[in-house]
Design a protein around this motif. Structure first.
Motif, PDB file in Angstrom:
ATOM      1  N   UNK A 235       2.667  -3.503  -9.224  1.00  0.00           N
ATOM      2  CA  UNK A 235       1.442  -4.093  -8.697  1.00  0.00           C
ATOM      3  C   UNK A 235       1.693  -5.568  -8.498  1.00  0.00           C
ATOM      4  N   UNK A 236       1.676  -5.975  -7.250  1.00  0.00           N
ATOM      5  CA  UNK A 236       2.151  -7.298  -6.872  1.00  0.00           C
ATOM      6  C   UNK A 236       1.075  -8.073  -6.130  1.00  0.00           C
ATOM      7  N   UNK A 237       0.824  -9.300  -6.579  1.00  0.00           N
ATOM      8  CA  UNK A 237      -0.173 -10.139  -5.950  1.00  0.00           C
ATOM      9  C   UNK A 237       0.311 -10.694  -4.627  1.00  0.00           C
ATOM     10  N   UNK A 238      -0.576 -10.706  -3.655  1.00  0.00           N
ATOM     11  CA  UNK A 238      -0.314 -11.321  -2.350  1.00  0.00           C
ATOM     12  C   UNK A 238      -1.541 -12.133  -1.960  1.00  0.00           C
ATOM     13  N   UNK A 239      -1.386 -12.953  -0.956  1.00  0.00           N
ATOM     14  CA  UNK A 239      -2.504 -13.792  -0.533  1.00  0.00           C
ATOM     15  C   UNK A 239      -3.665 -12.973   0.020  1.00  0.00           C
ATOM     16  N   UNK A 240      -3.365 -11.766   0.509  1.00  0.00           N
ATOM     17  CA  UNK A 240      -4.402 -10.928   1.100  1.00  0.00           C
ATOM     18  C   UNK A 240      -4.838  -9.782   0.202  1.00  0.00           C
ATOM     19  N   UNK A 241      -4.406  -9.787  -1.047  1.00  0.00           N
ATOM     20  CA  UNK A 241      -4.811  -8.728  -1.961  1.00  0.00           C
ATOM     21  C   UNK A 241      -3.729  -8.411  -2.966  1.00  0.00           C
ATOM     22  N   UNK A 242      -3.790  -7.223  -3.525  1.00  0.00           N
ATOM     23  CA  UNK A 242      -2.792  -6.765  -4.490  1.00  0.00           C
ATOM     24  C   UNK A 242      -2.182  -5.464  -3.990  1.00  0.00           C
ATOM     25  N   UNK A 243      -0.870  -5.455  -3.887  1.00  0.00           N
ATOM     26  CA  UNK A 243      -0.155  -4.286  -3.423  1.00  0.00           C
ATOM     27  C   UNK A 243       0.235  -3.420  -4.608  1.00  0.00           C
ATOM     28  N   UNK A 244      -0.131  -2.144  -4.571  1.00  0.00           N
ATOM     29  CA  UNK A 244       0.328  -1.207  -5.590  1.00  0.00           C
ATOM     30  C   UNK A 244       1.275  -0.229  -4.913  1.00  0.00           C
ATOM     31  N   UNK A 289      -7.505  -0.215  -8.100  1.00  0.00           N
ATOM     32  CA  UNK A 289      -8.832  -0.720  -7.736  1.00  0.00           C
ATOM     33  C   UNK A 289      -9.611  -1.153  -8.965  1.00  0.00           C
ATOM     34  N   UNK A 290      -9.478  -0.397 -10.035  1.00  0.00           N
ATOM     35  CA  UNK A 290     -10.114  -0.768 -11.299  1.00  0.00           C
ATOM     36  C   UNK A 290      -9.577  -2.117 -11.775  1.00  0.00           C
ATOM     37  N   UNK A 291      -8.276  -2.317 -11.636  1.00  0.00           N
ATOM     38  CA  UNK A 291      -7.652  -3.572 -12.057  1.00  0.00           C
ATOM     39  C   UNK A 291      -8.139  -4.749 -11.222  1.00  0.00           C
ATOM     40  N   UNK A 292      -8.230  -4.554  -9.911  1.00  0.00           N
ATOM     41  CA  UNK A 292      -8.691  -5.629  -9.032  1.00  0.00           C
ATOM     42  C   UNK A 292     -10.151  -5.959  -9.318  1.00  0.00           C
ATOM     43  N   UNK A 293     -10.962  -4.950  -9.637  1.00  0.00           N
ATOM     44  CA  UNK A 293     -12.352  -5.207 -10.011  1.00  0.00           C
ATOM     45  C   UNK A 293     -12.428  -6.054 -11.277  1.00  0.00           C
TER      46      UNK A 293
END
Length: 314
Positions: A235-244, A289-293
């Motif tokens: 799970x990698x952070x990017x400027x436009x969101x998080x890629x899993x 999605x739970x993590x991003x929330x």
């Protein structure tokens, strides 16, 4: 679910100012918060708020501040039986100066004495080997991180690495990892990882901001999660969101629309929630999605201390 966190404990002092003063001038703080902090403690607090039973493996100094933080951690529901009191050491301090636009600057005093050693981690081996999951913070020295991952793997725990991989221990940590969480900068430490190191699946840059690898979460009968052969779930952070990314696919999960007051602690909440989601048997995208929330619920207030009670209720 029993989850062990190996990482940092510190006193967090947050000062909110309208704007940063120029050199040689001063500014009034309109908010001041002094709380239990550090990445390890933040993750442990998040885990407790999400219903897990967290154990913190960390180091404090033999001072009044350290005693106060331990009492706060106990009130937060954290098992502090493996927090080491280091004689002759001051407890870590992190000062965050936050401006009204969400820009932050950190001043920190984290003496060598408050960093985990391999011996510190070995002393916590029984907890690490009996855990359902172990969160290994890679901001700690490489030998300590590697020792934690080895004990976790020996006990069959879900091994979650958080941060930038240390060069000397990188390949062995990758072989032990089930999950790797990294922000956009930290993901660069994966950019040249060998195919063999990731279980023969290969990696490639994603838009210059992330890494692609194999890995698949498999739900166990007891509701836990394990990663089968094929490399770690990322799970990698990017400027436009998080890629899993896992063996069967990948998905970019957009950031929430929460108003951002302070991004401090968002990654800690994300890592904790991702771990809890996987242990609950959520598929990778649902856990992501739970993590991003959880991260979104953390950016709406000053400081890195999470407040995830509404997610637990949900």
């Amino acid at each position: 679910m029993n989850v062990v966190v190996t990482g940092q404990l510190a006193r967090d002092l947050v000062l909110l100012v309208d704007e940063m003063p120029e050199t040689g001038t001063s500014a009034d703080a309109r908010l001041r918060r002094e709380v239990l902090g550090g990445k390890g403690a933040n993750q442990a607090v998040a885990l407790a708020q999400l219903g897990a039973r967290p154990v913190l493996v960390a180091v404090r100094g033999d001072d009044r501040v350290g005693e106060e933080l331990i009492e706060q951690a106990r009130r937060d529901g954290i098992d502090v039986g493996h927090v080491i009191c280091r004689p002759g050491t001051e407890t870590g301090l992190i000062v965050e100066a936050l401006d009204a636009s969400g820009g932050w600057r950190y001043l920190q005093h984290l003496p060598d004495g408050v960093l985990l050693t391999e011996a510190d981690v070995d002393a916590a081996a029984p907890a690490l080997r009996s855990a359902d999951a172990v969160l290994v913070q890679l901001q700690q020295p490489g030998p300590a991180a590697l020792a934690a991952a080895r004990h976790a793997r020996a006990g069959g725990a879900l091994v979650v690495l958080d941060g930038e991989l240390p060069e000397a221990e990188r390949d062995e940590l990758l072989k032990l990892a089930d999950v790797i969480r990294a922000d956009q900068h930290e993901a660069e430490s994966l950019a040249d990882v060998s195919v063999e190191a990731l279980g023969g699946t290969g990696i490639e840059a994603l838009g210059g901001a992330g890494v692609k690898a194999g890995g698949r979460a498999r739900t166990e009968a007891d509701g836990g999660a394990r990663i089968e052969a094929g490399g770690p779930l990322l799970m990698l952070g990017r400027s436009d969101g998080n890629l899993i990314r896992w063996a069967d696919g990948e998905e970019l999960i957009p950031l929430t629309d929460e108003k951002v007051v302070d991004t401090t602690g968002a990654g800690d909440a994300l890592t904790a929630a991702l771990t809890v989601g996987l242990l609950r048997g959520m598929p990778p995208v649902e856990a992501g999605r739970f993590a991003v929330a959880a991260a979104g619920a953390t950016v709406g207030h000053p400081g890195g201390r999470p407040d995830l009670s509404r997610l637990r209720r949900g």
